[in-house]
Design a protein around this motif. Structure first.
Motif, PDB file in Angstrom:
ATOM      1  N   HIS A 204       0.842  -1.181   0.000  1.00 18.34           N
ATOM      2  CA  HIS A 204       0.000   0.000   0.000  1.00 18.34           C
ATOM      3  C   HIS A 204       0.884   1.240   0.000  1.00 18.34           C
ATOM      4  CE1 HIS A 204       1.031  -1.234   4.023  1.00 18.34           C
ATOM      5  NE2 HIS A 204       0.622  -0.101   4.558  1.00 18.34           N
ATOM      6  N   THR A 205       0.292   2.395   0.198  1.00 13.73           N
ATOM      7  CA  THR A 205       1.053   3.633   0.203  1.00 13.73           C
ATOM      8  C   THR A 205       0.575   4.524   1.341  1.00 13.73           C
ATOM      9  OG1 THR A 205       1.738   5.530  -1.155  1.00 13.73           O
ATOM     10  CG2 THR A 205      -0.492   4.748  -1.454  1.00 13.73           C
ATOM     11  N   ALA A 206       1.488   5.338   1.860  1.00 15.85           N
ATOM     12  CA  ALA A 206       1.164   6.258   2.958  1.00 15.85           C
ATOM     13  C   ALA A 206       1.737   7.626   2.632  1.00 15.85           C
ATOM     14  CB  ALA A 206       1.719   5.749   4.280  1.00 15.85           C
ATOM     15  N   CYS A 207       0.977   8.658   2.928  1.00 15.04           N
ATOM     16  CA  CYS A 207       1.389  10.025   2.609  1.00 15.04           C
ATOM     17  C   CYS A 207       0.942  10.951   3.736  1.00 15.04           C
ATOM     18  CB  CYS A 207       0.756  10.455   1.288  1.00 15.04           C
ATOM     19  SG  CYS A 207       1.188  12.103   0.744  1.00 15.04           S
ATOM     20  N   MET A 208       1.881  11.754   4.267  1.00 18.05           N
ATOM     21  CA  MET A 208       1.502  12.704   5.297  1.00 18.05           C
ATOM     22  C   MET A 208       0.912  13.946   4.647  1.00 18.05           C
ATOM     23  SD  MET A 208       3.481  14.120   8.641  1.00 18.05           S
ATOM     24  CE  MET A 208       4.450  15.407   7.872  1.00 18.05           C
ATOM     25  N   LEU A 209      -0.253  14.346   5.120  1.00 19.81           N
ATOM     26  CA  LEU A 209      -0.952  15.503   4.588  1.00 19.81           C
ATOM     27  C   LEU A 209      -0.435  16.789   5.229  1.00 19.81           C
ATOM     28  CD1 LEU A 209      -4.583  14.052   4.669  1.00 19.81           C
ATOM     29  CD2 LEU A 209      -2.882  13.902   2.835  1.00 19.81           C
ATOM     30  N   ALA A 210      -0.846  17.898   4.665  1.00 17.71           N
ATOM     31  CA  ALA A 210      -0.428  19.195   5.187  1.00 17.71           C
ATOM     32  C   ALA A 210      -0.943  19.432   6.601  1.00 17.71           C
ATOM     33  CB  ALA A 210      -0.897  20.298   4.245  1.00 17.71           C
ATOM     34  N   ASN A 211      -2.038  18.773   6.965  1.00 13.78           N
ATOM     35  CA  ASN A 211      -2.599  18.939   8.312  1.00 13.78           C
ATOM     36  C   ASN A 211      -1.965  18.008   9.338  1.00 13.78           C
ATOM     37  OD1 ASN A 211      -3.715  16.454   7.706  1.00 13.78           O
ATOM     38  ND2 ASN A 211      -5.819  17.215   7.472  1.00 13.78           N
ATOM     39  N   GLY A 212      -0.959  17.232   8.925  1.00 16.29           N
ATOM     40  CA  GLY A 212      -0.249  16.360   9.842  1.00 16.29           C
ATOM     41  C   GLY A 212      -0.800  14.956   9.935  1.00 16.29           C
ATOM     42  N   LYS A 261      -3.319  18.466  -2.369  1.00 19.74           N
ATOM     43  CA  LYS A 261      -3.997  17.221  -2.724  1.00 19.74           C
ATOM     44  C   LYS A 261      -2.977  16.095  -2.844  1.00 19.74           C
ATOM     45  CE  LYS A 261      -7.871  19.508  -5.047  1.00 19.74           C
ATOM     46  NZ  LYS A 261      -8.669  19.633  -6.294  1.00 19.74           N
ATOM     47  N   VAL A 262      -3.484  14.861  -2.900  1.00 19.26           N
ATOM     48  CA  VAL A 262      -2.617  13.690  -2.990  1.00 19.26           C
ATOM     49  C   VAL A 262      -2.863  12.999  -4.325  1.00 19.26           C
ATOM     50  CG1 VAL A 262      -2.035  11.452  -1.993  1.00 19.26           C
ATOM     51  CG2 VAL A 262      -2.586  13.393  -0.503  1.00 19.26           C
ATOM     52  N   LEU A 263      -1.782  12.745  -5.052  1.00 22.78           N
ATOM     53  CA  LEU A 263      -1.847  12.044  -6.333  1.00 22.78           C
ATOM     54  C   LEU A 263      -1.511  10.578  -6.124  1.00 22.78           C
ATOM     55  CD1 LEU A 263      -1.935  12.035  -9.503  1.00 22.78           C
ATOM     56  CD2 LEU A 263       0.540  12.464  -9.402  1.00 22.78           C
ATOM     57  N   VAL A 264      -2.389   9.703  -6.614  1.00 22.66           N
ATOM     58  CA  VAL A 264      -2.116   8.272  -6.700  1.00 22.66           C
ATOM     59  C   VAL A 264      -2.240   7.885  -8.159  1.00 22.66           C
ATOM     60  CG1 VAL A 264      -2.998   5.976  -6.173  1.00 22.66           C
ATOM     61  CG2 VAL A 264      -2.804   7.677  -4.363  1.00 22.66           C
ATOM     62  N   THR A 265      -1.224   7.219  -8.675  1.00 20.12           N
ATOM     63  CA  THR A 265      -1.249   6.892 -10.096  1.00 20.12           C
ATOM     64  C   THR A 265      -0.712   5.492 -10.324  1.00 20.12           C
ATOM     65  OG1 THR A 265      -0.618   7.692 -12.297  1.00 20.12           O
ATOM     66  CG2 THR A 265       1.037   7.880 -10.575  1.00 20.12           C
ATOM     67  N   GLY A 266      -1.202   4.842 -11.371  1.00 15.86           N
ATOM     68  CA  GLY A 266      -0.710   3.529 -11.756  1.00 15.86           C
ATOM     69  C   GLY A 266      -0.980   2.457 -10.729  1.00 15.86           C
ATOM     70  N   GLY A 267      -0.086   1.458 -10.692  1.00 20.34           N
ATOM     71  CA  GLY A 267      -0.241   0.338  -9.786  1.00 20.34           C
ATOM     72  C   GLY A 267      -0.688  -0.919 -10.505  1.00 20.34           C
ATOM     73  N   TRP A 268      -1.169  -1.864  -9.722  1.00 26.06           N
ATOM     74  CA  TRP A 268      -1.508  -3.201 -10.245  1.00 26.06           C
ATOM     75  C   TRP A 268      -2.772  -3.706  -9.563  1.00 26.06           C
ATOM     76  CZ3 TRP A 268       0.263  -6.638 -13.877  1.00 26.06           C
ATOM     77  CH2 TRP A 268      -0.127  -7.968 -13.751  1.00 26.06           C
ATOM     78  N   ASN A 269      -3.693  -4.250 -10.355  1.00 25.97           N
ATOM     79  CA  ASN A 269      -4.863  -4.946  -9.799  1.00 25.97           C
ATOM     80  C   ASN A 269      -5.216  -6.146 -10.675  1.00 25.97           C
ATOM     81  OD1 ASN A 269      -6.069  -3.837 -12.026  1.00 25.97           O
ATOM     82  ND2 ASN A 269      -7.548  -2.569 -10.904  1.00 25.97           N
ATOM     83  N   GLY A 270      -4.179  -6.842 -11.100  1.00 22.58           N
ATOM     84  CA  GLY A 270      -4.316  -7.928 -12.068  1.00 22.58           C
ATOM     85  C   GLY A 270      -3.746  -7.520 -13.403  1.00 22.58           C
ATOM     86  N   ALA A 271      -3.637  -6.207 -13.587  1.00 18.27           N
ATOM     87  CA  ALA A 271      -2.996  -5.617 -14.762  1.00 18.27           C
ATOM     88  C   ALA A 271      -2.397  -4.284 -14.351  1.00 18.27           C
ATOM     89  CB  ALA A 271      -4.007  -5.418 -15.893  1.00 18.27           C
ATOM     90  N   SER A 272      -1.360  -3.861 -15.055  1.00 20.12           N
ATOM     91  CA  SER A 272      -0.775  -2.545 -14.783  1.00 20.12           C
ATOM     92  C   SER A 272      -1.759  -1.460 -15.164  1.00 20.12           C
ATOM     93  CB  SER A 272       0.527  -2.358 -15.569  1.00 20.12           C
ATOM     94  OG  SER A 272       1.549  -3.132 -15.015  1.00 20.12           O
ATOM     95  N   LEU A 273      -1.754  -0.374 -14.392  1.00 17.72           N
ATOM     96  CA  LEU A 273      -2.724   0.700 -14.560  1.00 17.72           C
ATOM     97  C   LEU A 273      -2.045   1.990 -15.014  1.00 17.72           C
ATOM     98  CD1 LEU A 273      -4.691   0.149 -11.225  1.00 17.72           C
ATOM     99  CD2 LEU A 273      -5.351  -0.646 -13.503  1.00 17.72           C
ATOM    100  N   SER A 274      -2.782   2.794 -15.762  1.00 17.76           N
ATOM    101  CA  SER A 274      -2.350   4.157 -16.095  1.00 17.76           C
ATOM    102  C   SER A 274      -3.228   5.189 -15.416  1.00 17.76           C
ATOM    103  CB  SER A 274      -2.396   4.375 -17.611  1.00 17.76           C
ATOM    104  OG  SER A 274      -3.727   4.249 -18.085  1.00 17.76           O
ATOM    105  N   ASP A 280      -8.675  14.857  -2.111  1.00 17.24           N
ATOM    106  CA  ASP A 280      -8.799  16.210  -1.566  1.00 17.24           C
ATOM    107  C   ASP A 280      -9.026  16.104  -0.056  1.00 17.24           C
ATOM    108  OD1 ASP A 280      -9.450  18.785  -0.808  1.00 17.24           O
ATOM    109  OD2 ASP A 280     -10.722  19.171  -2.536  1.00 17.24           O
ATOM    110  N   PRO A 281      -8.029  16.469   0.747  1.00 15.86           N
ATOM    111  CA  PRO A 281      -8.185  16.343   2.205  1.00 15.86           C
ATOM    112  C   PRO A 281      -9.325  17.176   2.773  1.00 15.86           C
ATOM    113  CG  PRO A 281      -5.872  16.629   1.627  1.00 15.86           C
ATOM    114  CD  PRO A 281      -6.663  16.913   0.389  1.00 15.86           C
ATOM    115  N   SER A 282      -9.680  18.258   2.100  1.00 17.29           N
ATOM    116  CA  SER A 282     -10.739  19.120   2.635  1.00 17.29           C
ATOM    117  C   SER A 282     -12.108  18.468   2.535  1.00 17.29           C
ATOM    118  CB  SER A 282     -10.751  20.465   1.907  1.00 17.29           C
ATOM    119  OG  SER A 282     -11.072  20.296   0.537  1.00 17.29           O
ATOM    120  N   SER A 283     -12.288  17.580   1.549  1.00 17.02           N
ATOM    121  CA  SER A 283     -13.592  16.935   1.363  1.00 17.02           C
ATOM    122  C   SER A 283     -13.546  15.432   1.618  1.00 17.02           C
ATOM    123  CB  SER A 283     -14.103  17.177  -0.060  1.00 17.02           C
ATOM    124  OG  SER A 283     -13.233  16.559  -1.010  1.00 17.02           O
TER     125      SER A 283
END
Length: 661
Positions: A204-212, A261-274, A280-283
C-alpha cells in the motif's frame, strides 16, 4: 512525456537531491539486477548517467542525508540478500561503500530521522523481519535498536511532525497481512502500538498531509486488491476511514502535491494501470485526473523543485518517464542564459527556437545573442550582433529571418539595423533608418513591411518609417500626430496599427492614434481613460485590445481598459491586483492574458490572468524569481518562456517556463 531513462528498470530508488536533480539508482530490468545510476535534470528534461553503484541491487532503499549525499541500503543482487550500504557523493558523482547493516534485508523501509540518523526496519531475508537498526552518518556505522512488535514486509514508514515514525501494515512473508500500526520514538529508541487500520494491507502507500494526518491508501489485503483509504490522526492515535478510490490497486505510490492534494497513479490490480486519482483532504473525496501515457507499477515518483511530479520506469523494463502538472498553471525553472541581461529582446523563430538579443548586464551594453531550444531546454550562444544595443526592437520577417532595429549602445542612439539569418546563424547589416531611436516600436504589417514609430534620440519623436525586406531599405511614412516614447503599437485584425500612450518629453499621454498602411497616414482615435507609459497592449482573440498597468507620472498603475476597433471607444475593465510597470503580457492558447513580474517600487514575481469573457483578473502561480524588464515569449507548444530581467540591483540570466495545461 519527458526524456527517457538510459536504462529500463523496476524497483529502483529515486532521491531528489539538494541541487534539484533526481537520482535514480539500481533496480531490475527483467533480466539483470542493476548498479547503473542516472540523474534527471528538471530544467532540461534530460537524463545523464552518473557513477554506478559498487553492487547491483533491487528492492533496496535510498534516503537523502542531511549532508546532501545519498545512502543506499540492502536489497537483493539476484543471488543473495544484502547487508551492504553505500554512499553517493553528489559533488563528485561517485559511490563509496560504508558500514554494513547487521542484518541483510529487502522490502524493508528506511526513514531519515530528525536527528540526522537513518532508521531501517523490517523486510525479509527469506524470513520476515521485525528487527531495526540505525545508521549514523557521522561515523558510517550501524547499531541495532529495539525491534518492532511484529514482523513486517512491504510495510509503509512515515515521519510525523513530532519526529516519531509511523509504520503500517505489511505481511509476515506469507499469507498473513497485518492491519496493525506502531510508532518508533527516536528519543527513547522504543516502539509502541498505535491504533489499528480497518483492513490489513501490503504493498500500500502512505502520505503525510499538510494537516499532519497520514493518508493510507490501497494495497492488497491477502484476498483482494484494495481501493479503500483511511486516515491516521497522530494527535489521538486513531484511524478513521475516508473516501475510497475509484480503482483498486497495489504496488502504488502516493505523492503530496503543492496544492495540498494527494496524487495516486498507476499500480496493479491484475494488470498494470495508467489511471490516476486525486484525494482532496478538505472533502475526503477522490476524483480521477489525467491518466499516464503508459501503464506502470513498481515505478518511481518524485517531486521536482517546482512541484511537477516525475514518474519513471516500472515493470516490463520500462525506461520512459512522464510529468504530471498538479495545477492548470505552474512555473518550471529552466537552465540559465549564458549572459545576464535586461531590456533585451526575444523572438520565436520559424523552427521553434527562441532568439535572445542584446540588453544590458549592469556593466556593459550587449551585442551577444543566444538561442533557446524548447525541445531540449538548452541555451546556446550564436553569432553576436555587429552593435551592442538595448531598448531596440526585434521582428520576425515573413522570410523567416529576424530584423533588429535601433536602440542604444551606451554612447549613442542608433540608426543601424541588422538581419539574423536563421539558416546560417549569422548577422548582416541592412539599410539604416532615417532617424536614430530607442524605446520605439516595430510592427510587422500584413504586406510584409515593418513599421517603426516614435522613440527618443534624445527627445521624443513623432516620426515613422517603413522597412522593405525585399530591398533592405527604409522610407519615411506619415508622422504620428504626437511625439511619443515608451508607447505601444498593436496590429489590429483589419491591418491597421493602434498606437497608445507613452511620454512626449513633457507629459504622459492618454492619446491614441491609428496608422493606415494603405494610405500611410495617421488618424487620432479616442483617448484612453488614464495617461500611461511603460504599459502593455495586447490583442485579444475577440479583436479588442487590452491595455494594462504602466506609470502615470505620479503613480504605478493596476488599472486596465479595452479598445474596441469597431467603435473606437475605450472602456474600463477589471484592475490587476498589483500595480506594475516594466512588466510583460502574453496571450495564452486558452485566450486568457498572462501578466508577469514588473516593478512598483520593488521587482515582482506575482503573476495574474485576465479572462476576456468576464473582465476579471485572478492571481496565478507566482514566478520562482521576481523580475522586471524581462521578456516573455510564447513557444510553439503554448508554454511561456520568461527570461532575464532585473531585481534588487541584480541582473538576471535565469529563465523559467509557465506551463499552462
Amino acid at each position: 512525456m519527458t526524456g527517457s531513462m538510459n536504462a529500463g528498470r523496476q524497483w529502483p530508488v529515486a532521491v531528489v537531491l539538494s541541487n534539484g536533480k533526481i537520482l535514480v539508482a539500481g533496480g531490475y530490468n527483467g533480466t539483470n539486477y542493476l548498479s547503473i545510476t542516472e540523474l534527471y535534470d528538471p530544467s532540461t528534461g534530460t537524463w545523464a548517467t552518473t557513477g554506478s553503484m559498487n553492487t547491483v541491487r533491487s528492492y533496496h532503499t535510498g534516503p537523502l542525508l542531511t549532508n546532501g549525499n545519498v545512502l543506499v541500503v540492502g536489497g537483493h543482487n539476484g543471488s543473495a540478500y544484502l547487508t551492504s550500504a553505500e554512499l553517493y557523493n553528489v559533488s563528485s558523482g561517485t559511490w563509496a561503500t560504508t558500514g554494513n547493516m547487521n542484518t541483510a534485508r529487502q522490502y524493508h523501509r528506511e526513514i531519515l530521522l530528525t536527528n540526522g540518523k537513518v532508521l531501517v526496519a523490517g523486510g525479509t531475508n527469506s524470513a520476515a523481519l521485525s528487527s531495526a537498526e540505525l545508521y549514523d552518518p557521522s561515523t558510517g556505522t550501524w547499531t541495532t535498536t529495539t525491534s518492532m512488535s511484529t514482523v513486517r514486509v512491504s510495510a509503509t514508514a512515515t515521519v510525523l511532525t513530532n519526529g516519531k515514525v509511523l509504520f503500517t501494515g505489511g505481511s509476515n512473508g506469507g499469507s498473513t497481512v497485518s492491519n496493525t500500526a506502531e510508532m518508533y520514538d527516536p528519543s527513547s529508541g522504543l516502539w509502541g502500538t498505535t491504533g489499528t487500520m480497518s483492513v490489513g494491507r501490503i504493498s500500500h502507500t502512505a502520505c503525510m498531509l499538510a494537516n499532519g494526518k497520514v493518508l493510507v491508501t490501497g494495497g492488497y489485503s491477502g484476498s483482494g486488491y484494495l481501493a479503500s483509504a483511511e486516515l491516521y490522526d497522530p494527535s489521538t492515535g486513531t484511524w478513521a476511514t475516508t473516501g475510497s478510490m475509484s480503482f483498486t490497486r497495489e504496488a502504488v505510490t502516493s505523492a503530496l502535491l503543492i496544492n495540498g492534494k494527494v496524487l495516486v497513479t498507476g499500480g496493479w490490480n491484475g494488470a498494470s494501470l495508467s489511471i490516476s486519482e486525486l484525494y482532496d483532504p478538505s472533502s475526503g473525496i477522490w476524483t480521477t485526473t489525467a491518466s499516464m501515457n503508459a501503464s506502470r507499477n513498481l515505478y518511481i515518483i518524485s517531486k521536482t523543485p517546482n512541484g511537477v511530479m516525475l514518474v519513471a520506469g516500472g515493470s516490463n523494463s520500462v525506461n520512459t518517464a512522464e510529468l504530471y502538472y498538479p495545477s492548470p498553471s505552474i512555473w518550471a525553472i529552466l537552465g540559465s542564459m549564458n549572459a545576464e541581461r535586461q531590456q533585451h529582446r526575444t523572438v520565436v523563430l520559424s523552427d521553434g527556437r527562441v532568439l535572445v538579443t542584446g540588453g544590458h548586464n549592469g556593466h556593459n551594453y550587449l551585442s551577444s545573442a543566444e538561442l533557446y531550444d524548447a525541445s531540449t531546454g538548452v541555451w546556446t550562444t550564436t553569432a553576436s550582433m555587429s552593435s551592442a544595443r538595448y531598448y531596440h526592437t526585434v521582428t520576425l520577417l515573413t522570410n523567416g529571418n529576424v530584423l533588429v532595429v535601433g536602440g542604444h549602445n551606451g554612447s549613442a542612439y542608433l540608426t543601424s539595423a541588422e538581419l539574423y539569418n536563421v539558416s546560417s546563424g549569422t548577422w548582416a547589416l541592412t539599410g539604416n533608418m532615417n532617424a536614430a531611436r530607442q524605446a520605439h516600436t516595430a510592427t510587422l504589417l500584413t504586406n510584409g513591411k515593418v513599421l517603426v514609430t516614435g522613440g527618443l534620440n534624445p527627445n521624443a519623436t513623432n516620426s515613422a518609417e517603413l522597412y522593405d525586406p525585399s530591398t533592405g531599405t527604409w522610407t519615411t511614412t506619415g508622422n504620428m500626430n504626437t511625439a511619443r516614447q515608451y508607447h505601444t503599437a498593436t496590429l489590429l485584425t483589419d491591418g491597421t496599427v493602434l498606437v497608445t500612450g507613452g511620454y512626449n518629453g513633457s507629459g504622459y499621454l492618454s492619446s491614441t492614434e491609428l496608422y493606415n498602411p494603405s494610405s500611410g497616414t495617421w488618424t487620432t482615435t479616442k483617448n484612453m481613460n488614464i495617461v500611461r507609459q511603460y504599459h502593455t497592449a495586447t490583442l485579444l482573440t475577440n479583436g479588442k485590445v487590452l491595455v494594462a498597468g504602466g506609470y502615470s507620472g505620479s503613480a504605478y498603475l493596476a488599472s486596465a481598459e479595452l479598445y474596441d476597433p469597431s467603435t473606437g471607444n475605450w472602456t474600463t475593465t477589471g484592475s490587476m491586483s498589483s500595480t506594475r510597470n516594466y512588466f510583460e503580457t502574453t496571450v495564452l492558447i486558452n485566450g486568457k492574458v498572462l501578466v508577469t513580474g514588473g516593478w512598483n517600487g520593488v521587482s515582482l514575481n506575482i503573476s495574474e490572468l485576465y479572462d476576456p469573457s468576464s473582465g476579471i483578473w485572478t492571481t496565478t502561480t507566482s514566478m520562482n524569481a521576481a523580475r522586471s524588464s524581462h521578456t516573455t515569449t510564447v513557444l510553439m507548444n503554448g508554454n511561456i518562456l520568461v527570461a532575464g530581467g532585473y531585481v534588487d540591483s541584480i541582473y538576471l540570466n535565469t529563465a523559467e517556463l509557465y506551463l499552462s495545461t
